[in-house]
Enzyme design. Sequence first.
Site, PDB file in Angstrom:
ATOM      1  N   GLY C  41       0.844  -1.186   0.000  1.00  9.78           N
ATOM      2  CA  GLY C  41       0.000   0.000   0.000  1.00  9.78           C
ATOM      3  C   GLY C  41       0.879   1.236   0.000  1.00  9.78           C
ATOM      4  CG  LEU C  42      -0.817   5.275   0.387  1.00 14.00           C
ATOM      5  CD1 LEU C  42      -1.511   6.329   1.222  1.00 14.00           C
ATOM      6  CD2 LEU C  42      -0.330   5.878  -0.915  1.00 14.00           C
ATOM      7  CB  ALA C  43       3.354   2.329   4.567  1.00 17.95           C
ATOM      8  N   GLY C  44       4.110   0.555   2.148  1.00 19.75           N
ATOM      9  CA  GLY C  44       4.959  -0.500   1.607  1.00 19.75           C
ATOM     10  C   GLY C  44       5.526  -0.153   0.245  1.00 19.75           C
ATOM     11  NE  ARG C 329     -12.110  10.592   9.910  1.00 14.77           N
ATOM     12  CZ  ARG C 329     -11.273  10.057   9.035  1.00 14.77           C
ATOM     13  NH1 ARG C 329     -10.477   9.083   9.386  1.00 14.77           N
ATOM     14  NH2 ARG C 329     -11.254  10.505   7.796  1.00 14.77           N
ATOM     15  CD  GLU C 424      -5.179   0.936   9.178  1.00 13.52           C
ATOM     16  OE1 GLU C 424      -5.167   0.947   7.934  1.00 13.52           O
ATOM     17  OE2 GLU C 424      -6.191   0.661   9.839  1.00 13.52           O
ATOM     18  NE  ARG C 434      -6.473   7.434  10.038  1.00 12.91           N
ATOM     19  CZ  ARG C 434      -7.256   7.938   9.086  1.00 12.91           C
ATOM     20  NH1 ARG C 434      -7.036   9.133   8.601  1.00 12.91           N
ATOM     21  NH2 ARG C 434      -8.273   7.241   8.634  1.00 12.91           N
ATOM     22  CG  LEU C 440      -4.346   9.129   2.305  1.00 12.17           C
ATOM     23  CD1 LEU C 440      -4.974   9.994   1.217  1.00 12.17           C
ATOM     24  CD2 LEU C 440      -4.239   7.695   1.823  1.00 12.17           C
TER      25      LEU C 440
END
Lengths: 249, 259, 636
Positions: C41-44, C329, C424, C434, C440
């Site tokens: 994903g974004l991090a990986g 939230r 995450e 969060r 992101l």
Amino acid sequence: MKLTLYIWRQKNAKSKGFMEKHQLDGVSEDMSFLEMLDVLNEQLIHEGKEPVAFDHDCREGICGTCSLTINGTPHGPEAATTCCQLHMRKFKDGDSIYIEPFRAKAFPVIKDLISDRSALDRIIQAGGFISVNTNQAQDANALPVSKEKADLAMDAAACIGCGACIAACPNASSMLFVAAKVSQFALLPQGQPERKRRVLSMVEQMHQEGFGACTNIYECEAVCPKQVSVRFIAQMNREYMGAYMKNEE
Amino acid sequence: MSIVSYLKSTILSKIVMAVTGIILLLFLIGHTLGNLQIFIGREVFNQYAYFLQSTGELLWVFRAVMLLSAILHIVTSVYLKFYNLKAKPQKYAVTNYVKATLSSRTMIWTGIAIACFLAYHLLHFTFGVTNPEHTKYNGYVEKGAGLYVEYNMPVPELIEGKYIEIPDGKILFKQKDVYKMVILGFKNPFISIVYIIGVIIVGFHLNHAIQSAFQTLGLNHPRYSPSIIAGSSTFSFLIALGLISIPVSVLLGIIGGVA
Amino acid sequence: MLDAKIPSGPIQDKWDKHRFELKLVNAANKRKYKVLVVGTGLAGASAAASLAELGYVVEAFTYNDSPRRAHSISAQGGINAAKNYTNDGDSIWRLFYDTLKGGDFRAREANVYRLAQLSNNIIDQCVAQGVPFAREYGGLLANRSFGGAQVSRTFYARGQTGQQLLLGAYSALSRAVGKKQVKMHTRKEMLDLVVIDGKARGIVTRDLVSGKIESHWGDAVILATGGYGNIFFLSTNALACNVTSIYRAYKKGAYFANPCFTQIHPTCIPVSGDHQSKLTLMSESLRNDGRIWVPKNKGDKRPPNEIPEEERDYYLERKYPSYGNLSPRDISSRSAKEVCDDGRGVSSTGYGVYLDFEDAIKRLGQKEIEARYGNLFEMYERIIGEDPYTTPMMIYPASHYTMGGLWVDYNLMSTIPGLHVLGEANFSDHGANRLGASALMQGLADGYFVIPYTIGDYFARNSFDKIDEEHEEFKKVEKAETEKINKMLSIKGKKTPTEFHRELGKVMWENCGMGRNESGLKKALELVPQIREEFWQNLTITGEADDLNIVLEKALRVADFLEFAEIMLWDALERKESCGGHFREEYQYPDGEAKRDDENFAHVAVWEYTGQENKPKRHIESLVFENVELAVRSYK
């Protein structure tokens, strides 16, 4: 509602497949198409039969994993909708539904309704990027991009890489997929340095993967869940012609 | 680099299809407008035919370009067809097209039909093979009078394209009587039907072909493309209509009542 | 003792100073180190690409058929950055403070400050990659406002920001794959971590197509495998999202931090029936223009359009006048639960509240609303079959994000040397809650701008024995996994993995969801082991192990959820305060506001695995706040 399903079953890549008939009762119109298949699968497991393997993940229409051809149309009858977002209220009691995998020579079936779409990744690997290493970037606002161009680039970038365009094309052409990426970068100033290289190498890879030629019938655009326009194919044709003629290699 | 290496790229192939298609289309437009002169009359029509014949080397250049375009168009399309069949070896059990029109999906078949039709057309009118009785007639133009007369007596010494004085003192000019050829040809309802069907198929082919060529050449713009697509259909319809009007008029006796 | 390795010095200088102090690996030596990146994903993807650019040998793994499918793609709203392009007073410091405050002061100051600093680099990087962010007519980047902030700092690409950022990272990764700098393994799911001589040295995976159990060695392992929100069965996570990789790492010695910090997203489409397989989130940006309300009277079943203005309760605007519909939230979600529990909920199940655009349409015109939210409205109509332009939307909170995760130090390394955890999957930056448009930011900051520096330090400070997949530890893990799979296949019981998952999810949602209390948590701690026991006796799996087997895949994931659930419950039970996403009903003010206990709980709860039958051991990492004052979080 009660449905008759005809589903493509294929043990693995090597075996021959066939259409298998299933009756499914108690389908609610609030279910998504994939939830309907979940219900069938739970039923099959309880009967000790192997459930129908199909690709899916986010179930909100953005990851591009789901890939069913429903009654002859990739992603089914609702326009601009992936099959995970297709809801059963689009069908009626007593309907017969034919469910098949996305088909193309470059998308070999792995099992049942799952086909291998890694060819699309290889096309991106061939040039679907802007070569900028991490931390090489300048300030984000250093290069203005007109809103119109940015919006158009976004229209192209909306592609989710599901491959429905290829599945729908009688020639299994991947032009819409490739064109969307080529156009996105061609429209942005950041994409200019590699503009010619990119289109040449992505198209070359597209050929190597065995996708067919575009015959401008626009079925791709019609089934695209993100409504990526065929105008990008025209743009890619322009890009390609220009790059081909100036290419010195 | 061989001459057919463009076939390695489907995009280049499509560009060849578009460019050769446009050349053939330009010819067809000229051919249609020329043929419609039949409605003006025999003299004009035969004069037009004679003019085309008399262009000498240019005619051969023109024929060579047409032939090359047709060959490239056909070879490329057949190659792409096989290429595409290979790309989609397995069809769906059920197929349901959303947007693809019948004409867009049958280009290869209408194309093949057109090629056959074209072959027949050439054999019929150009080479006079299938019905030599349609093409054997000559006409004679009298110098100064501009009138077209038909001589039933054989005038063997007359040579096409040259003025010759015949024994009764008139100076005549010999031309092929193309007009009569057309009338004779189309008076035969079977031949007319073949032509009408052939021309409808041409129109059907063009319906997709014209707008497709725009797309292939990279001309697609949200403001103009709808007009291009609509224009493509209208234009093909007009071409087909124009060409069909000739056999229909002949069958109905609107033209060529004399023949 | 847990050492977070937070650098000393003023907070503004910590990261710079730290980067200078980190040891470097010589450019020519980088190719001698192999890094395994699990999750793309974004991090990986950003980590894999960045490390490959530096010259490390990288192998990346995803269970999807392509790295582009990772669930980061589903993020809609945007990404925060402290660019202050809107000139409304934003700064790195303000983003830092908002994020820390939004997280109810349960995150590390230093990490959050670094995140705020890096936020600007992320935007630069993404723009350079060709991410088509929204722009103004002048050609410069546009911003929108988002929940929990009073400045406009959110960059967005229509409602598909996560997709565009992921495709950016995916394109960088693809470039590296094309150049053979990264070896990509698709449709391979990590089953376990392999620790050799106390260091993370590899993973064991299952090829989801052939069923083959395979080992992969490396000099360091990066887990970027996302959160565990699917523990609730219904969540906004993609269906395959699971806890396995981080839970297995936990069992191998990585500590798990704050597992009870889960986020419930307020704007999801309500549940329609038992068949429901997932919940669909609609971007929180809808709250910019939509007004949230329920009928004032209990059991008011009239259609929304027939309920007059004076009989509507715009409860967020009433309770939190300064933030109103843009309250964070957790507050927004809990308020929805409150009114529904009060019997004033709408939708067929009574678990829904209205999100009404009538006023916004009057004020801005339908065209403008369409431009802003058109795709979201369409999505809603597809799922519910009602037109939100004329009938108010119905929304309800759903599990969305998990702030908890494997404990990591400032270098993003877990308690197992060499095991780094990004995005995450780690716990580090969001505290107990969060803020919108921050996930992101964190994923990309970790992958692009933190790990490339810190992993070099790990390599430079350690020596590595030459190993390969034939090492006995790999064989041992492979054997254990094969045996586990064979055991599952041999049970031949009556219940499907999905049924067990649904059962677990129900227990967790009821007792460890939006509201938690001691008796509920204790009850769940009794129920979960029962479900787990039944799972191992009554599970049914069709098909074979050495084949593409969707039932087996699911069973393997559910098995780990069934074990993991307990640490989550323990953590919730022992955190005797309410903060952020963790609301303990016993700890609230009379007006229903969360009652935080800074004296006793201003710390990270870090859990250590102590064996299958034992209660995990709770450690504490105290949170030191040198730069901010621990204020009561007030959005009134």
